[in-house]
Design a protein around this motif. Sequence first.
Motif, PDB file in Angstrom:
ATOM      1  N   VAL A  56      -8.033   0.477  -0.207  1.00  0.00           N
ATOM      2  CA  VAL A  56      -7.357   0.837   1.032  1.00  0.00           C
ATOM      3  C   VAL A  56      -6.005   1.485   0.759  1.00  0.00           C
ATOM      4  O   VAL A  56      -5.232   1.026  -0.092  1.00  0.00           O
ATOM      5  CB  VAL A  56      -7.176  -0.406   1.927  1.00  0.00           C
ATOM      6  N   ASN A  57      -5.734   2.544   1.480  1.00  0.00           N
ATOM      7  CA  ASN A  57      -4.442   3.226   1.453  1.00  0.00           C
ATOM      8  C   ASN A  57      -3.415   2.356   2.178  1.00  0.00           C
ATOM      9  O   ASN A  57      -3.583   2.041   3.361  1.00  0.00           O
ATOM     10  CB  ASN A  57      -4.597   4.584   2.153  1.00  0.00           C
ATOM     11  N   CYS A  58      -2.356   1.955   1.481  1.00  0.00           N
ATOM     12  CA  CYS A  58      -1.338   1.076   2.065  1.00  0.00           C
ATOM     13  C   CYS A  58      -0.099   1.819   2.541  1.00  0.00           C
ATOM     14  O   CYS A  58       0.921   1.210   2.859  1.00  0.00           O
ATOM     15  CB  CYS A  58      -0.939  -0.002   1.057  1.00  0.00           C
ATOM     16  N   GLY A  59      -0.164   3.147   2.589  1.00  0.00           N
ATOM     17  CA  GLY A  59       0.911   3.898   3.213  1.00  0.00           C
ATOM     18  C   GLY A  59       1.969   4.410   2.261  1.00  0.00           C
ATOM     19  O   GLY A  59       1.819   4.380   1.038  1.00  0.00           O
ATOM     20  N   LYS A  60       3.049   4.880   2.851  1.00  0.00           N
ATOM     21  CA  LYS A  60       4.144   5.499   2.114  1.00  0.00           C
ATOM     22  C   LYS A  60       5.338   4.559   2.021  1.00  0.00           C
ATOM     23  O   LYS A  60       5.511   3.660   2.841  1.00  0.00           O
ATOM     24  CB  LYS A  60       4.572   6.794   2.809  1.00  0.00           C
ATOM     25  N   ALA A  61       6.181   4.785   1.020  1.00  0.00           N
ATOM     26  CA  ALA A  61       7.368   3.966   0.837  1.00  0.00           C
ATOM     27  C   ALA A  61       8.256   4.042   2.077  1.00  0.00           C
ATOM     28  O   ALA A  61       8.450   5.110   2.658  1.00  0.00           O
ATOM     29  CB  ALA A  61       8.148   4.425  -0.391  1.00  0.00           C
ATOM     30  N   VAL A  62       8.793   2.886   2.491  1.00  0.00           N
ATOM     31  CA  VAL A  62       9.680   2.854   3.648  1.00  0.00           C
ATOM     32  C   VAL A  62      11.033   3.445   3.273  1.00  0.00           C
ATOM     33  O   VAL A  62      11.322   3.697   2.093  1.00  0.00           O
ATOM     34  CB  VAL A  62       9.845   1.418   4.175  1.00  0.00           C
ATOM     35  N   LYS A  63      11.857   3.658   4.267  1.00  0.00           N
ATOM     36  CA  LYS A  63      13.188   4.229   4.067  1.00  0.00           C
ATOM     37  C   LYS A  63      13.976   3.419   3.029  1.00  0.00           C
ATOM     38  O   LYS A  63      13.952   2.191   3.027  1.00  0.00           O
ATOM     39  CB  LYS A  63      13.937   4.232   5.411  1.00  0.00           C
ATOM     40  N   ASP A  64      14.671   4.131   2.142  1.00  0.00           N
ATOM     41  CA  ASP A  64      15.518   3.529   1.107  1.00  0.00           C
ATOM     42  C   ASP A  64      14.721   2.716   0.084  1.00  0.00           C
ATOM     43  O   ASP A  64      15.242   1.762  -0.501  1.00  0.00           O
ATOM     44  CB  ASP A  64      16.615   2.646   1.726  1.00  0.00           C
TER      45      ASP A  64
ATOM     46  N   ASP B 134       1.711  -6.456  -9.117  1.00  0.00           N
ATOM     47  CA  ASP B 134       0.486  -5.922  -8.538  1.00  0.00           C
ATOM     48  C   ASP B 134       0.066  -4.651  -9.269  1.00  0.00           C
ATOM     49  O   ASP B 134       0.902  -3.926  -9.823  1.00  0.00           O
ATOM     50  CB  ASP B 134       0.670  -5.617  -7.055  1.00  0.00           C
ATOM     51  N   MET B 135      -1.228  -4.382  -9.242  1.00  0.00           N
ATOM     52  CA  MET B 135      -1.787  -3.182  -9.845  1.00  0.00           C
ATOM     53  C   MET B 135      -2.193  -2.207  -8.736  1.00  0.00           C
ATOM     54  O   MET B 135      -2.676  -2.611  -7.677  1.00  0.00           O
ATOM     55  CB  MET B 135      -3.015  -3.524 -10.690  1.00  0.00           C
ATOM     56  N   GLY B 136      -1.992  -0.915  -9.001  1.00  0.00           N
ATOM     57  CA  GLY B 136      -2.357   0.075  -8.008  1.00  0.00           C
ATOM     58  C   GLY B 136      -2.194   1.481  -8.552  1.00  0.00           C
ATOM     59  O   GLY B 136      -1.978   1.687  -9.748  1.00  0.00           O
ATOM     60  N   TYR B 137      -2.290   2.445  -7.655  1.00  0.00           N
ATOM     61  CA  TYR B 137      -2.059   3.836  -8.031  1.00  0.00           C
ATOM     62  C   TYR B 137      -1.491   4.585  -6.839  1.00  0.00           C
ATOM     63  O   TYR B 137      -1.581   4.127  -5.690  1.00  0.00           O
ATOM     64  CB  TYR B 137      -3.337   4.491  -8.555  1.00  0.00           C
ATOM     65  N   MET B 138      -0.894   5.736  -7.110  1.00  0.00           N
ATOM     66  CA  MET B 138      -0.343   6.600  -6.078  1.00  0.00           C
ATOM     67  C   MET B 138      -1.247   7.823  -5.898  1.00  0.00           C
ATOM     68  O   MET B 138      -1.926   8.252  -6.834  1.00  0.00           O
ATOM     69  CB  MET B 138       1.065   7.071  -6.442  1.00  0.00           C
ATOM     70  N   ALA B 139      -1.234   8.392  -4.696  1.00  0.00           N
ATOM     71  CA  ALA B 139      -1.954   9.632  -4.414  1.00  0.00           C
ATOM     72  C   ALA B 139      -1.225  10.355  -3.288  1.00  0.00           C
ATOM     73  O   ALA B 139      -1.214   9.873  -2.148  1.00  0.00           O
ATOM     74  CB  ALA B 139      -3.401   9.359  -4.012  1.00  0.00           C
ATOM     75  N   LYS B 140      -0.543  11.451  -3.638  1.00  0.00           N
ATOM     76  CA  LYS B 140       0.184  12.279  -2.679  1.00  0.00           C
ATOM     77  C   LYS B 140       1.185  11.467  -1.856  1.00  0.00           C
ATOM     78  O   LYS B 140       1.316  11.652  -0.646  1.00  0.00           O
ATOM     79  CB  LYS B 140      -0.802  13.006  -1.757  1.00  0.00           C
ATOM     80  N   GLY B 141       1.879  10.558  -2.524  1.00  0.00           N
ATOM     81  CA  GLY B 141       2.909   9.778  -1.865  1.00  0.00           C
ATOM     82  C   GLY B 141       2.422   8.500  -1.208  1.00  0.00           C
ATOM     83  O   GLY B 141       3.234   7.721  -0.697  1.00  0.00           O
ATOM     84  N   TYR B 142       1.110   8.260  -1.219  1.00  0.00           N
ATOM     85  CA  TYR B 142       0.537   7.045  -0.633  1.00  0.00           C
ATOM     86  C   TYR B 142       0.225   6.037  -1.747  1.00  0.00           C
ATOM     87  O   TYR B 142      -0.189   6.419  -2.842  1.00  0.00           O
ATOM     88  CB  TYR B 142      -0.743   7.358   0.130  1.00  0.00           C
ATOM     89  N   LEU B 143       0.370   4.758  -1.445  1.00  0.00           N
ATOM     90  CA  LEU B 143       0.114   3.692  -2.414  1.00  0.00           C
ATOM     91  C   LEU B 143      -1.227   3.029  -2.131  1.00  0.00           C
ATOM     92  O   LEU B 143      -1.528   2.663  -0.991  1.00  0.00           O
ATOM     93  CB  LEU B 143       1.228   2.646  -2.346  1.00  0.00           C
ATOM     94  N   PHE B 144      -2.027   2.843  -3.194  1.00  0.00           N
ATOM     95  CA  PHE B 144      -3.296   2.130  -3.122  1.00  0.00           C
ATOM     96  C   PHE B 144      -3.191   0.898  -4.019  1.00  0.00           C
ATOM     97  O   PHE B 144      -2.896   1.022  -5.215  1.00  0.00           O
ATOM     98  CB  PHE B 144      -4.457   3.017  -3.593  1.00  0.00           C
ATOM     99  N   ILE B 145      -3.406  -0.294  -3.458  1.00  0.00           N
ATOM    100  CA  ILE B 145      -3.303  -1.541  -4.212  1.00  0.00           C
ATOM    101  C   ILE B 145      -4.687  -1.969  -4.691  1.00  0.00           C
ATOM    102  O   ILE B 145      -5.653  -2.012  -3.914  1.00  0.00           O
ATOM    103  CB  ILE B 145      -2.677  -2.655  -3.347  1.00  0.00           C
TER     104      ILE B 145
END
Length: 587
Positions: free
Chosen positions: A395-403, A455-466
């Motif tokens: 599941v795509n867990c979204g983008k980093a929040v502000k700051d 936690d383990m995961g990867y990034m894709a175009k600024g989105y985080l996948f856990i």
Amino acid sequence: MNDTIGLVPDLAETKLLATPNTDSLPRRLANFETFGEALDYAATGKRGFNFHDPRGTLTRAYRYTELREDARQVAYELIARGFVPGDRLALIAETGPEFAALFCGSIYAGVWPVPLPLPTSFGGKDNYIEQLAVQLNSSDPKMLVGPNEIGEMTAAAAARQGCEHAGWDDFTAGTAVAVDLPNIQTDDICYLQYSSGSTRFPHGVAVTHRSLLSNLSAHSHAMELEDNDRCISWLPWYHDMGLVGCFLSLIANQVSGDYLKTEDFARRPLAWLDLITRNQGTSVSYSPTFGYDICARRISSQTAVNDRFDLSRWRLAGNGADMIRPDVMQSFVNAFADAGFKASAFLPSYGLAEATLAVTVMPPGEGIRVELVEEERLSGSPRDLSRPARYRAIVNCGKAVKDMEVVIRGEDGGTLRDHQIGKVWCRGTSVMHSYFRDPEATAACLVDGWLDTGDMGYMAKGYLFIVGRAKDMIIINGKNHWPQDIEWAVEQLPGFNHGDIAAFSIEMENGEETPAVLVHCRVSDPVKRLELRDQIRDKVRAITGMNCVIELIPPKSLPRTSSGKLSRAKAKKLYLSGEIAPFDLAA
């Protein structure tokens, strides 16, 4: 701006109105120096908390104006009792006005509140006292305060630690004389947060006012908070998602909220959806996967959900605090689409107490998006060409929040490219100050301002996948396996629910490691139990290519954390010690 009453009152509530969704107070998205300043501002408006009984009937409307008055009186009482800034006050986090006033009053007094869990159905009285005693030993509070109903247990835990003990009633007289309150600075510690699994080796996360308000501002911006939003929650206030996301955030962002106690949700989960239905504004409500799962299971295919529920105004249905299951989310959509629920309302996110709460949030409206990833790539193992490729939906867990910054690092510490799986690291204003009185643990996870989340995961175009927790990885013969893959394999068999299975590795008599799978068994016939065990073994072998130790155990045997998540580590400990006793299939 005209006031809008948030909930349609029941006939029994005609003299008790909920606090409004909107008022004339201009909204400030947590842009304050301290949390006390945030409460001072919220108290000039008309919004507040609203507490409900197990059937969802409003029992107490608690405006922030009233909360501020009660909190300041608590602060005077603490000072009169000899508390000074930096002392800790341990609080049993029961959802209600007493805890809210004590928590906020501690902050006004410069005292660090330490929210601790209520007893759960698993483990019994002695285990609860032991859990409290361990966390009290870690936080070293001056006093433990809790509900009078469990006073015997809290008093026993306090006595073991040697700290003072009091009940809610000891702070309700309001007789302490008003005094000057300490001058709190933005970099002072605001509170200590223990993770839900903190039992044997607890780590108290020290959160400053600056970190807290930064995160509260960041996640409210990420959710694109609207003026008519209202929070509906059953989440426990001793867990970071409940405490920060559904309690402190409401004050700092001036949002009204409606609460069911967690134990009431467990008994009547659909009361949560009833509250959302009755909200005349737009609803914001969060839950781990299992909350959506239990609601979907309570609705039969013959139930006309649109006769009871109206979920069309549920704007943000947050998902977090555990691995997000897309199949469960789809089941929820299938169950409640006729009641107006939209799949686009789902808001996946990722966070942890060490980052105060939110690290990433999905942009509103994008819903749940998944990528199919080969299991071998998830575990880092070489592809077995003799077996067909198997995939897991991540599941795509979204983008980093502000700051907040998020990167993925490999074993050598280097930053990985998109779609390369490694350890998730984050850095930002809301990352914790430290683990309380534990410099070694702090140094192990905080490196040059970066937090190793574990936690383990990867990034894709600024989105985080856990992908999963690094410590849960099962390593057999040099090959890595995620316990979720084994557990999900068993869940595909008929008759099993999410949370019925726990997988972990054990050491056999010959010194080799092998996976063990504990499975709740509701079958009483001995022959059918043997058939079920063999069926499970075959399913796991087909999915993983491994032979596993399969143990059938009584229902409700698997331990959970105080926030309801499966605790694999504790399940392993209880199994090896004999406290979880499997059925004797030879009998």
